[in-house]
Design an enzyme around this catalytic site. Structure first.
Site, short mmCIF file in Angstrom:
data_model
loop_
_atom_site.label_atom_id
_atom_site.label_comp_id
_atom_site.label_asym_id
_atom_site.label_seq_id
_atom_site.Cartn_x
_atom_site.Cartn_y
_atom_site.Cartn_z
CB CYS A 137 -0.93 0.00 1.21
SG CYS A 137 -1.93 1.50 1.36
CB CYS A 140 -0.59 2.22 4.08
SG CYS A 140 -2.25 1.80 3.50
CG ASP A 141 3.09 0.84 4.57
OD1 ASP A 141 2.91 1.16 5.76
OD2 ASP A 141 2.54 -0.13 4.02
#
Length: 390
Positions: A137, A140-141
């Site tokens: 992701c 997300c990261d």
């Protein structure tokens, strides 16, 4: 702990675009709807940095679109529960049971919209470095790798879109593609080719990742020559496809060899009253727009099924008296299955005894009528057989 049983018209399993759309359409049709979500509301859509091909929006983030769909579903009257995890399901033509941590639900119909999750990178050290340089992701990261050199593995539109997002954060993004072309929209491919800090390695495959505590390099192989080389990176993001979230439903409904749910064009599975919508079902294209279309169809079909079921269930009558134990068992059994019925109380008056005699040929109770079927006494097997025709 004895769990409370709850009867409800419709349960939607999954709150991605298909599930939220189903919730919108079902509640607008006056169907009591509960949406159960074991992960995040919005599904994969929420983690998409940008969506440029959804009608009505030139450009919108996945988070924004997910929030809009969620707000619309709840404003129409759907209930979304993302904290009561599903433990098991049991589906048949006659009865649907969904057991969660808190309740045992017995809905009249079910729409499965659990979606799909990213496929894991098929490399030996995937689990060792998961969250330590192996990710799935970008939103997300990706921020963890600002000004670093990273890689993206994949060749579809999702991989290229996420590579462009990561290129805004990282010093350099290398796209590792095992073939000599992409399987993506031409517009997206053209945009990727214009980004200065994106390098494309065609005809290369990711063999493994290595490092101490965190990823420090990738081992790649030329798919034409077989030669291996090392690529210094701090992270690799995998976008090599998806796999359906259907483990919960194995043994309950028909799945294809890849685990996707088999449906017809009405989103109907092989079990009456159980539908599937979105990325979880067997189909050629998986986009937000196709998930929304699936959710619409599933909700409209489920509403028709629920209405028909309610109308047919009016044909169930139970002739009983208050002090009769078997009579109470019949009613309790019908209640457990969510079957509405009419109670005809038989007193000592000759006229009412004659009603039972006319229906069953005898004056004893209980007598249950399901359509044209007459059942004397409490017989679960006969009741189940008769309900199959409802």
């Amino acid at each position: 702990m004895n769990k409370e049983e709850k009867q409800i018209d419709l349960i939607v399993i999954g709150a991605g675009p298909a599930g939220l759309t189903a919730g919108i359409y079902a509640t607008r049709a006056n169907v009591e709807t509960l949406i159960l979500e074991n992960n995040i509301i919005g599904g994969q859509m929420r983690s998409s940095y940008t969506i440029e091909n959804y009608p009505g929006f030139d450009n919108i983030t996945g988070m924004e679109l997910a929030d809009k769909m969620e707000a619309q579903a709840t404003s129409e009257g759907a209930t979304i529960d993302e904290f009561d995890f599903i433990e098991s399901v049991s589906f048949s033509d006659q009865e649907k049971i969904i057991e969660t941590g808190d309740y045992i639900y017995k809905p009249k119909a079910v729409i499965i919209a659990t979606g799909a999750s990213p496929k894991k990178l098929p490399i030996p050290n995937e689990s060792k470095y998961l969250g330590k340089g192996v990710h799935y992701c970008a939103v997300c990261d990706g921020a963890n790798y600002a000004d670093e050199e990273i890689a993206v593995v994949g060749g579809g539109s999702a991989a290229l879109e996420e590579a462009m997002y990561l290129a805004r954060l990282a010093k350099k993004v290398t796209i590792i593609r095992r073939y000599d072309s992409f399987h993506a929209e031409a517009k997206v491919i053209n945009e990727v080719e214009q980004v200065a800090n994106i390098e494309i390695l065609y005809n290369h495959d990711l063999v493994n990742v290595e490092g101490d505590e965190f990823v420090e390099r990738a081992i790649i192989r030329n798919t034409q020559t077989g030669k291996e080389s090392t690529l210094p990176i701090k992270a690799v993001f995998g976008y090599i496809g998806t796999e359906p979230k259907t483990d919960l439903f194995k043994g309950n409904i028909s799945l294809d060899q890849s685990g996707y749910i088999i449906t017809d064009e009405s989103m109907q599975t092989n079990v009456k009253g159980v539908y599937a919508a979105g990325d979880v079902r067997q189909k050629e294209f998986r986009q937000v727009s196709t998930a929304v279309a699936d959710g619409t169809i599933a909700a409209l079909k489920a509403e028709k099924y629920i209405v028909a079921k309610k109308e047919k269930c009016v044909m169930v009558k139970v002739y009983s008296v208050q002090w009769c134990g078997p009579c109470q068992k019949v009613k309790k059994y019908l209640d457990s299955k969510g079957i509405p019925y009419e109670v005809v109380t038989v007193a000592d008056a000759k006229e009412e005894r004659d009603v039972v005699l006319q229906v069953s040929g005898q004056r004893s109770v209980p007598v249950t009528t399901i359509n044209d079927k007459v059942i004397i006494g409490f017989d679960k097997h006969q009741i189940d057989e008769a309900l199959k025709n409802l």
